[in-house]
Design a protein around this motif. Structure first.
Motif, short mmCIF file in Angstrom:
data_model
loop_
_atom_site.label_atom_id
_atom_site.label_comp_id
_atom_site.label_asym_id
_atom_site.label_seq_id
_atom_site.Cartn_x
_atom_site.Cartn_y
_atom_site.Cartn_z
N ALA A 357 0.84 -1.20 0.00
CA ALA A 357 0.00 0.00 0.00
C ALA A 357 0.87 1.24 0.00
CB ALA A 357 -0.92 0.00 1.22
N LEU A 358 0.28 2.35 -0.50
CA LEU A 358 0.93 3.65 -0.57
C LEU A 358 -0.05 4.72 -0.11
CD1 LEU A 358 2.34 3.30 -4.21
CD2 LEU A 358 3.70 3.07 -2.12
N ALA A 359 0.47 5.79 0.48
CA ALA A 359 -0.39 6.92 0.85
C ALA A 359 0.47 8.15 1.04
CB ALA A 359 -1.18 6.61 2.12
N LEU A 360 -0.16 9.31 0.86
CA LEU A 360 0.51 10.58 1.09
C LEU A 360 -0.19 11.26 2.26
CD1 LEU A 360 2.74 12.47 0.02
CD2 LEU A 360 0.95 13.64 -1.30
N ALA A 361 0.57 11.48 3.35
CA ALA A 361 0.04 12.14 4.54
C ALA A 361 0.75 13.49 4.67
CB ALA A 361 0.28 11.29 5.78
N GLY A 362 0.12 14.54 4.19
CA GLY A 362 0.80 15.83 4.12
C GLY A 362 1.94 15.73 3.13
N ASP A 363 3.15 15.99 3.58
CA ASP A 363 4.32 15.83 2.72
C ASP A 363 5.01 14.48 2.92
OD1 ASP A 363 4.12 18.29 1.47
OD2 ASP A 363 5.21 19.32 3.07
N ASP A 364 4.47 13.64 3.78
CA ASP A 364 5.07 12.34 4.07
C ASP A 364 4.51 11.27 3.13
OD1 ASP A 364 6.38 13.60 6.09
OD2 ASP A 364 5.33 12.58 7.72
N LEU A 365 5.40 10.61 2.42
CA LEU A 365 5.01 9.46 1.63
C LEU A 365 5.13 8.22 2.51
CD1 LEU A 365 4.31 8.00 -1.04
CD2 LEU A 365 6.77 7.97 -1.54
N LEU A 366 4.04 7.47 2.63
CA LEU A 366 4.01 6.25 3.44
C LEU A 366 4.02 5.04 2.52
CD1 LEU A 366 1.21 7.26 6.01
CD2 LEU A 366 3.68 7.75 6.08
N VAL A 367 4.92 4.11 2.80
CA VAL A 367 5.07 2.90 1.99
C VAL A 367 5.01 1.70 2.92
CG1 VAL A 367 6.56 1.62 0.42
CG2 VAL A 367 6.50 4.13 0.31
N ALA A 368 4.06 0.80 2.68
CA ALA A 368 3.89 -0.38 3.52
C ALA A 368 4.63 -1.57 2.92
CB ALA A 368 2.41 -0.71 3.67
N VAL A 369 5.67 -2.04 3.60
CA VAL A 369 6.44 -3.20 3.17
C VAL A 369 5.96 -4.41 3.95
CG1 VAL A 369 8.74 -4.23 3.08
CG2 VAL A 369 8.44 -1.81 2.54
N ASN A 370 5.59 -5.46 3.23
CA ASN A 370 5.03 -6.66 3.85
C ASN A 370 5.94 -7.86 3.69
OD1 ASN A 370 2.65 -5.31 4.61
ND2 ASN A 370 1.71 -5.70 2.62
#
Length: 649
Positions: A357-370
């Motif tokens: 999964a990927l998401a943008l929280a403000g200027d933070d890019l979040l990347v979920a590594v499984n």
């Protein structure tokens, strides 16, 4: 012509060598049109399945992954780079890497496909180019490979149906174990270094031996437990006749070339995928719960590494007796430089992670590594993907990420988590139940014309935007749907089968199960006619999309008729972008929707479409989360040429 009537344009898959028995050809990298223009984000790791240290250079190491990447290190594993073209064997498992004892500098590879097939090839330039050697092999996985010292040209390949042999460097192969029905799924092979005509095969149940180059075979069972898959064989060159076998149940030793086996079972976790004998005689066992060591010939063992590491390969070299390289399932490479006293991560340059999964929280890019052992969780980039911070947060397997009212949420295999600062906290309302999907509706969607209208040159103008909907956040589990109400997640009224997917559309919650499609409002619960059962729902601007085994369909307006986009089984991944709103995956074709042209355009993606898991558009770049290739990044401005001409109408 409608969308369903147009042939799919496939420029993604690269198959090594062709069908078994076909004319040999030199494999090459994926076509430039597919690989060019893509790069990967710098999240280090990978699912390493094989390693090989050069016999004459202890600092030269190669590693192969479960998704076909081949990496090389020239500094003993401190850093890595692509051995040849990126994604060399995309879609294949690099099951075995072997240096040729009779041809200096030649490297052999065995491959098997997740969906079938297998290949053998060699390289004389450290993986930059490959020559296929599969003529005569069956169309089935090749799990193992062995070469015979002093017998130039002789190879053995372990396949699903048995052992195949070649006497001419793989130019031709023949079945060697056809008369032995029990020799199947040969996951390990070894040529006895003191008897080059003796080869031992480990199967999914037991071990078998040939002492005449593969012509005849007998079982070597004494001391070996039935129904124990043999994962590896490790001969001890200094002690002729001594060979160690690691299995699904125990570790075995023979000192008489396999006539008799002694079983050792002092492990907390007995599933031992890899094994090595250190230069000082210590035994190293790679299990699904870390590396174990024995200093007394196998009588006792103690664990050296993090128990969360599933160890698939161990590599060392007598010229560097204190260096131990460990390949892991999902966690990349770990190294000890002090004989195993401690291990540290050393995967810099490897980008073969599984991202869900990927998401943008403000200027933070979040990347979920499984599925990365102790490295599973959410990674954060504060510069929109250029680099990643050290505040990695471990989490259970992440199925979805969403941002609502400035806060990030993670749907995981063990509950719903909310990000607070750099930490994640499980929300008590859902407990540890698996959460599969998050839905956010914070503002009215911009009007977007239906994709199917792209075939009509004089399409009517898009409808005016609808009134703004109230902000909403929902979470779907395999059994229920929850909505955030006054800071607490509350279970929604839902009386149908287990929800497969959900979407917020036209002020209502739409849900699909295995049989039907439902429109849920505060006042009513309607069953809606759908083109097929069991599809997955997504909202694209002002329309509803349904994808699955019955193809991909669009509902341009509530109460209207469904429009078929493609008849092929499909998936749809939202991107969160107003213009490029969704990625459509049909078979091995990847398409990106462009609101301006009102079309889905074909993208040339260098990995199999089946491995694309999530999408995000960020600063004019398309990010694709993949299962085994990390996060692929593509500049959408580059798609003004030929790549965007393959539009779907």
């Amino acid at each position: 012509m409608g969308i369903a009537g147009i042939a799919a344009v496939i420029g993604i898959l690269w198959v090594l060598g062709g069908a078994a028995g076909a004319a040999e050809q030199a494999p090459t990298a994926p076509p430039p049109s597919a690989a060019a223009g893509w790069r990967t984000l710098s999240i280090w790791g990978g699912d390493v399945r094989s390693m090989a240290v050069a016999p004459d250079d202890p600092d030269l190491v190669l590693a192969g992954t479960s998704t076909g990447q081949l990496y090389v290190s020239y500094n003993g594993g401190a850093s890595w780079s692509d051995a040849g073209a990126p994604f060399s064997f995309a879609g294949w498992v690099v099951s075995s890497l072997r240096w040729d004892p009779n041809h200096a500098g030649r490297l052999w590879v065995a491959l098997w496909g997740v969906w079938g097939g297998g290949q053998v090839a060699f390289s004389d330039d450290l993986g930059k180019t490959w020559v296929a050697r599969s003529a005569g092999l069956p169309e089935e996985p090749v799990y193992s490979l062995a070469l015979a010292p002093g017998r130039s040209g002789r190879l053995f390949a372990g396949t699903l149906s048995g052992v195949y042999g070649s006497e001419d460097d793989g130019a031709g192969w023949r079945q060697l174990t056809g008369a032995e029905a029990d020799i199947q799924k040969v996951t390990s092979l070894v040529v006895d270094p003191s008897r080059p005509d003796t080869v031992i095969a480990g199967t999914w149940r037991r071990a078998y031996r040939s002492e005449d180059g593969g012509h005849t075979w007998t079982g070597i069972f004494e001391g070996m437990v039935l129904d124990t898959e043999i994962f590896s064989f490790t001969p001890v060159a200094e002690h002729p006749g001594e060979i160690w076998a690691s299995s699904c149940g125990w570790v075995y030793q023979t000192v008489d070339h396999g006539d008799h086996w002694v079983r050792f079972k002092d492990f907390e976790e007995r599933r031992t995928l890899s094994f090595a004998v250190a230069p000082d005689g210590r035994l190293l066992a790679g299990t699904v719960s870390g590396v174990y060591v024995s200093a007394d010939g196998g009588k006792s063992w103690r664990r050296l590494s993090d128990p969360a590491l599933s160890v698939t390969a161990i590599a060392l070299h007598p010229a560097r007796p204190d260096r131990i390289l460990v390949g892991t399932e999902g966690s990349g490479i770990w190294i000890s430089t002090n004989g195993g006293a401690d291990f540290f991560r050393s995967s810099r340059g490897m980008t073969a992670t599984r991202v869900g999964a990927l998401a943008l929280a403000g200027d933070d890019l979040l990347v979920a590594v499984n599925h990365a052992g102790p490295l599973s969780g959410v990674y954060v980039s504060r510069d929109r993907g250029r680099s990643f911070t050290a505040d990695f947060a471990p989490l259970p397997t992440v199925h979805d990420l969403a941002v609502y009212a400035g806060r990030a949420y993670a749907a995981t295999a063990s509950g719903l988590f909310e990000r607070r600062g750099s930490d994640w906290h499980r929300l008590p309302e859902l407990g540890t139940e698996r959460v599969e999907q998050l839905l956010v509706d914070e503002e009215a969607p911009a009007p977007v014309a239906p994709p199917a209208a792209a075939a009509v040159e004089d399409a009517s103008p898009a409808p005016p935007p609808r009134p703004a909907a109230r902000a909403r956040l929902l979470a779907r589990t395999p059994r229920a749907i929850f909505e955030l109400e006054k800071g607490v997640f509350v279970r929604r009224q839902y009386k149908h089968g287990p929800p497969r997917s959900a979407a917020l559309y036209d002020g209502a919650l739409w849900v699909s199960d295995d049989r039907d499609l439902y429109e849920l409002t505060r006042e009513a619960n309607h069953t809606v006619a759908a083109p097929f059962a069991g599809g997955r729902l997504h909202r694209l601007g002002d329309q509803l999309l349904l994808a699955g085994a019955g193809g991909a369909w669009a509902l341009p307006a509530p109460g209207g008729d469904w429009v078929r986009l493609t008849a092929e089984p499909s998936r749809i991944l939202p991107t969160g972008d107003g213009r490029f709103g969704a990625v459509l995956l049909s078979g091995e074709v990847v398409r990106l929707y462009d609101r301006e042209s009102r079309k889905f355009h074909v993208l040339q993606v260098p990995v199999p479409a089946r491995d694309v898991a999530a999408a995000l558009v960020l600063d004019g770049r398309l990010l694709l989360a993949t299962s085994g290739y990390g996060v692929l990044v593509h500049d959408l401005a580059e798609d003004r040429g030929a790549a965007m001409d393959h539009s779907v109408r």
